[in-house]
Design a protein around this motif. Sequence first.
Motif, PDB file in Angstrom:
ATOM      1  N   THR A 234       0.835  -1.196   0.000  1.00  0.00           N
ATOM      2  CA  THR A 234       0.000   0.000   0.000  1.00  0.00           C
ATOM      3  C   THR A 234       0.874   1.252   0.000  1.00  0.00           C
ATOM      4  O   THR A 234       0.631   2.201  -0.760  1.00  0.00           O
ATOM      5  N   TRP A 237       2.226   1.856  -3.386  1.00  0.00           N
ATOM      6  CA  TRP A 237       1.214   2.374  -4.301  1.00  0.00           C
ATOM      7  C   TRP A 237       1.038   3.873  -4.090  1.00  0.00           C
ATOM      8  O   TRP A 237       1.066   4.652  -5.046  1.00  0.00           O
ATOM      9  N   TRP A 238       0.900   4.303  -2.822  1.00  0.00           N
ATOM     10  CA  TRP A 238       0.731   5.732  -2.538  1.00  0.00           C
ATOM     11  C   TRP A 238       1.939   6.536  -2.991  1.00  0.00           C
ATOM     12  O   TRP A 238       1.811   7.605  -3.580  1.00  0.00           O
ATOM     13  N   ARG A 239       3.107   5.960  -2.724  1.00  0.00           N
ATOM     14  CA  ARG A 239       4.322   6.664  -3.110  1.00  0.00           C
ATOM     15  C   ARG A 239       4.352   6.844  -4.629  1.00  0.00           C
ATOM     16  O   ARG A 239       4.666   7.916  -5.132  1.00  0.00           O
ATOM     17  N   SER A 240       3.970   5.801  -5.379  1.00  0.00           N
ATOM     18  CA  SER A 240       4.027   5.910  -6.837  1.00  0.00           C
ATOM     19  C   SER A 240       2.977   6.877  -7.364  1.00  0.00           C
ATOM     20  O   SER A 240       3.140   7.492  -8.407  1.00  0.00           O
ATOM     21  N   LYS A 241       1.858   7.035  -6.624  1.00  0.00           N
ATOM     22  CA  LYS A 241       0.823   7.976  -7.065  1.00  0.00           C
ATOM     23  C   LYS A 241       1.188   9.405  -6.690  1.00  0.00           C
ATOM     24  O   LYS A 241       0.976  10.334  -7.460  1.00  0.00           O
ATOM     25  N   LEU A 242       1.704   9.581  -5.462  1.00  0.00           N
ATOM     26  CA  LEU A 242       1.964  10.933  -4.975  1.00  0.00           C
ATOM     27  C   LEU A 242       3.288  11.481  -5.489  1.00  0.00           C
ATOM     28  O   LEU A 242       3.442  12.680  -5.678  1.00  0.00           O
ATOM     29  N   PRO A 244       5.317  10.303  -8.451  1.00  0.00           N
ATOM     30  CA  PRO A 244       5.615   9.419  -9.579  1.00  0.00           C
ATOM     31  C   PRO A 244       7.046   9.579 -10.084  1.00  0.00           C
ATOM     32  O   PRO A 244       7.562   8.690 -10.739  1.00  0.00           O
TER      33      PRO A 244
END
Lengths: 247, 138
Positions: A234, A237-242, A244
């Motif tokens: 999780t 995922w957040w790191r890749s969204k926030l 990129p």
Amino acid sequence: MTQETIALEVFRYRPEQEREPTFQTYEVPLRKDWVVLDALNYIKDEIDGTLTFRWSCRMGVCGSCGMMINGTPVLTCAAFLETYRPGPVRIEPLANFPVVRDLVILMSDFMEKLGRVKPWIITDKEKPVAEGEYLQTPTQLADFKQYSMCINCLLCYSACPVSGLEPDFIGPAAIALAQRYNLDSRDEGSAQRMEVLSQDDGIWQCTLVGECSAVCPKAVDPAGAIQRYKVASTNDWWRSKLMPWGK
Amino acid sequence: MSDPTRYRKYHPKLYRTRMPIFWWVRKRAHIHFITRELTSVFVAFYAIELLFLLRTLTLGPEAYDAFLAWLQTPLALGLNTIAFLMIVFHSITWFNLAPKALVIRVGEVRIPPVAIAGLNYAGWAVFSAALAWFILTA
Ligand code: SF4
Ligand code: FES
């Protein structure tokens, strides 16, 4: 004094003779110092040489003697017969696996899953031998030691209802072993393993029943390993969204 | 030629079983698990009830009073009692599981699992007390 006995109801499956398994009852001496595996060996030596089962070390190390005793997966070399007094004791092959014969299950499916999580140390660049060992502090060792205690006995797969319902689920021990390497300070392969384990048949299949950890004879706590994996996934995922750009 | 000693994956003579639909009724731990999963339905029930309450605020005082009157009917009281018990079960079981997912280290020492569950419970108590104060002193 006559020796007290106890009845063992043993699962029999002889594929060349029968299509459906049956239960056969054997009366064995109830000796204080015997574990269930001793009783099975007594049957094999003294009563019925055709009974087939796996075992090796007799001391909870090799992980080959796992069976269902009265519906719970246990190492038969670590289960005292006396605990099941007055009996009868029902002995079946490990649940959630295909049965080859009697108490022997087929574990090739697990072996394939284990290979998929790359349970070895992965480094981006191999250090030349001349540069010496990879050093590790006791705290770094403590990070993964618990997961390295796994003996591949597969009791956790038998206890896991998700493994029974979704045979593709990579499952508790394989995921715990992936964590064993992820948390090793020498390893750099966690991204590769995450790619495998964040798929449909990976960590997200787990609904945290928690029974894998309850039956594990080595206190590996595979359920804990999977939940930590979910947190890490999780976060990723957040790191890749926030962020990129921060790959 | 294939190796004759290798097991074939779908060997016709392998014995396989399927899990029965009611696999979860046989073990206490499994009943516990299914109950924990079902509590989410009651969490949703509470959320929807709250949304309806908010809706009455936009519809005027009569609607609000009617809703409060409904809340006092035996049906609503029964439903809310069950929902309350289920949500308490939900909170306790999940707080107890929190340490499984959270392994926190401060320097060399790992924070013991009991402390992590304890922090969750403490947070629960503080929030509940704050809410109670807010509602009761209003
Ligand atoms: S995690 Fe525990 S129960 Fe599962 S295979 Fe390893 S030692 Fe056995
Ligand atoms: S015989 Fe080796 S673990 Fe039981």
